[in-house]
Write a protein that holds these residues in place. Structure first.
Motif: not given
Length: 429
Positions: A97-98, A113-116, A225-227, A232-234
């Motif tokens: 994770t980050s 990438f996470e910002a995108y 979900l994205l917000d 963990d989006l990865d």
């Protein structure tokens, strides 16, 4: 037919919130599932023994016994699937994770990438790819996922894609991987320390080409979900594309045409093993149209095993689908021992004649003329080619209010040693 065509195009739209909430199973759950499976197998053997005794005594088994055996067979399949799923989940490593070990350029790429993905911001990713001399993918666009995410996708595919798990995997940066091979092997010999060395013959070389084809998935997420910063989006992306990619790979590596997808190991021409030659797959016939020889069903499986040279047998595996396995599970040798044996542990493979058995649902069902069982050293026989780079294109417009993530990866494959794989043909010859 329509359903299959849709499967080739898009991954199913599953709930991201549900997917993200899945937890790894405990070891107790896996052990309990394994115990249930072994209990069902013992019951299966008992009823199958009763069926075989009825066949010997009355020529045909009792209908009640046959129905009971069919129900137990379905129970075994169901419990095997549950056990496989629990085992797979327990094996999956967590993504960094980050707050993990990513530093420097890796951390910068991950943040961009996470910002995108979350907000559609592209400026940082464009700058990073410009510095790395990696542009977008032509007219389709898209951006490279972080290396940690790409590695995770590769690890997950190795777990759930049955042929990839037993084949050789080569990572490349070009669109086509070319491999020279000697059809009959290289010449070698013995000589005394000071003795003359005979000139070796020129080897007969062939060049095999493995072009990388594009495979894609289209997972969907809600903006909620994205917000959510806790998601963990990865990890979510790796989980979503895993099943879609694995499903398509599993079909391509078995029956792919080599034009729009990798070439499967059943695609080359097949000939009787006695007439085998380079570029073709040798087969052994059961001697019975659409089934095993009723008088000696195990003989054709033994013939298949020994059709493979000893050097390949050491690491060989059987490959078949679940329906074929249910037929094989009922077979016994001349001494009354079952040819199919359950795994010795929860995370192991079932065995057939002592060799690992791999399930691949893309294998054909047993039918007249079908090559429903394959046997070979797939590590030497089949090559999977992965081109570096998994790309994602964010699409918030096509399926509003969902955000789609068009994910692409380039994969190739084909037979690299035609002598390392044999098939069992369910036919008279």
């Amino acid at each position: 037919m329509r359903r299959n065509r849709m499967t080739e195009t898009f991954a199913p739209l599953r709930s991201p919130e549900t997917k993200a909430a899945e937890a790894a199973p405990s070891s107790l759950e896996v052990v309990t599932a394994f115990d249930d499976f072994m209990t069902a197998f013992e019951a299966f053997k008992e009823v199958n023994d009763e069926r075989l005794a009825e066949i010997e005594a009355r020529i045909s088994p009792d209908a009640v016994t046959t129905e009971k055996l069919a129900r137990l067979d379905e129970t075994l399949d169901r419990q095997q699937r549950a056990l496989d799923q629990l085992t797979l989940k327990s094996r999956r490593p967590a993504l960094e994770t980050s707050s993990g070990r990513a530093t420097g350029a890796g951390a910068e790429h991950k943040a961009a990438f996470e910002a995108y993905v979350r907000r559609g911001e592209v400026a940082s990713l464009k700058g990073l790819e410009a510095k790395a001399l990696a542009g977008v993918t032509g007219a389709q666009g898209g951006y490279l996922v972080p290396e940690a995410t790409e590695r995770e996708i590769g690890r997950r595919l190795a777990e759930v894609s049955p042929i990839r798990a037993i084949a050789s995997v080569q990572t490349v940066t070009s669109s086509t991987f070319r491999k020279p091979v000697a059809k009959a092997g290289f010449t070698a010999g013995w000589a005394a320390e000071t003795g003359a060395r005979a000139q070796t013959a020129t080897p007969d070389l062939d060049e095999l080409a493995f072009p990388a084809m594009e495979i894609f998935a289209n997972p969907a997420a809600t903006q909620t979900l994205l917000d959510d910063a806790a998601v963990d989006l990865d990890q979510w992306i790796a989980e979503e594309v895993e099943s879609a990619f694995a499903e398509q790979e599993s079909v391509a590596f078995v029956t792919g045409d080599g034009t729009t997808r990798p070439q499967g190991f059943l695609t080359p021409a097949k000939v009787a093993n006695s007439a085998w030659e380079w570029g073709k797959i040798g087969y052994v016939a059961t001697g019975e149209a659409g089934g095993f020889d009723p008088d000696a069903p195990a003989d054709s499986l033994l013939d298949l095993v020994y059709a493979l040279r000893a050097g390949y047998r050491r690491n060989a595996s059987f490959v078949m689908n679940r329906r074929t396995q249910s037929l094989v599970r009922k077979l016994k040798d001349a001494d009354g021992r079952y040819l199919w044996e359950p795994p010795a542990a929860a995370q192991g493979n079932a065995t057939l004649l002592g060799f690992p058995l791999v399930e691949a649902e893309a294998m054909p069902d047993v039918a007249d003329g079908a090559h429903a069982i394959a046997f070979g050293d797939f590590r030497r026989g089949y090559l999977v080619v992965d081109r570096i780079g998994v790309r994602i294109l964010r699409d918030p417009y096509t399926a509003k209010p969902y955000v789609l993530f068009y994910t692409t990866k380039r994969v190739g494959g084909g037979v690299q040693d035609f002598d390392a794989i044999k098939t069992l043909k369910f036919g008279a010859s």
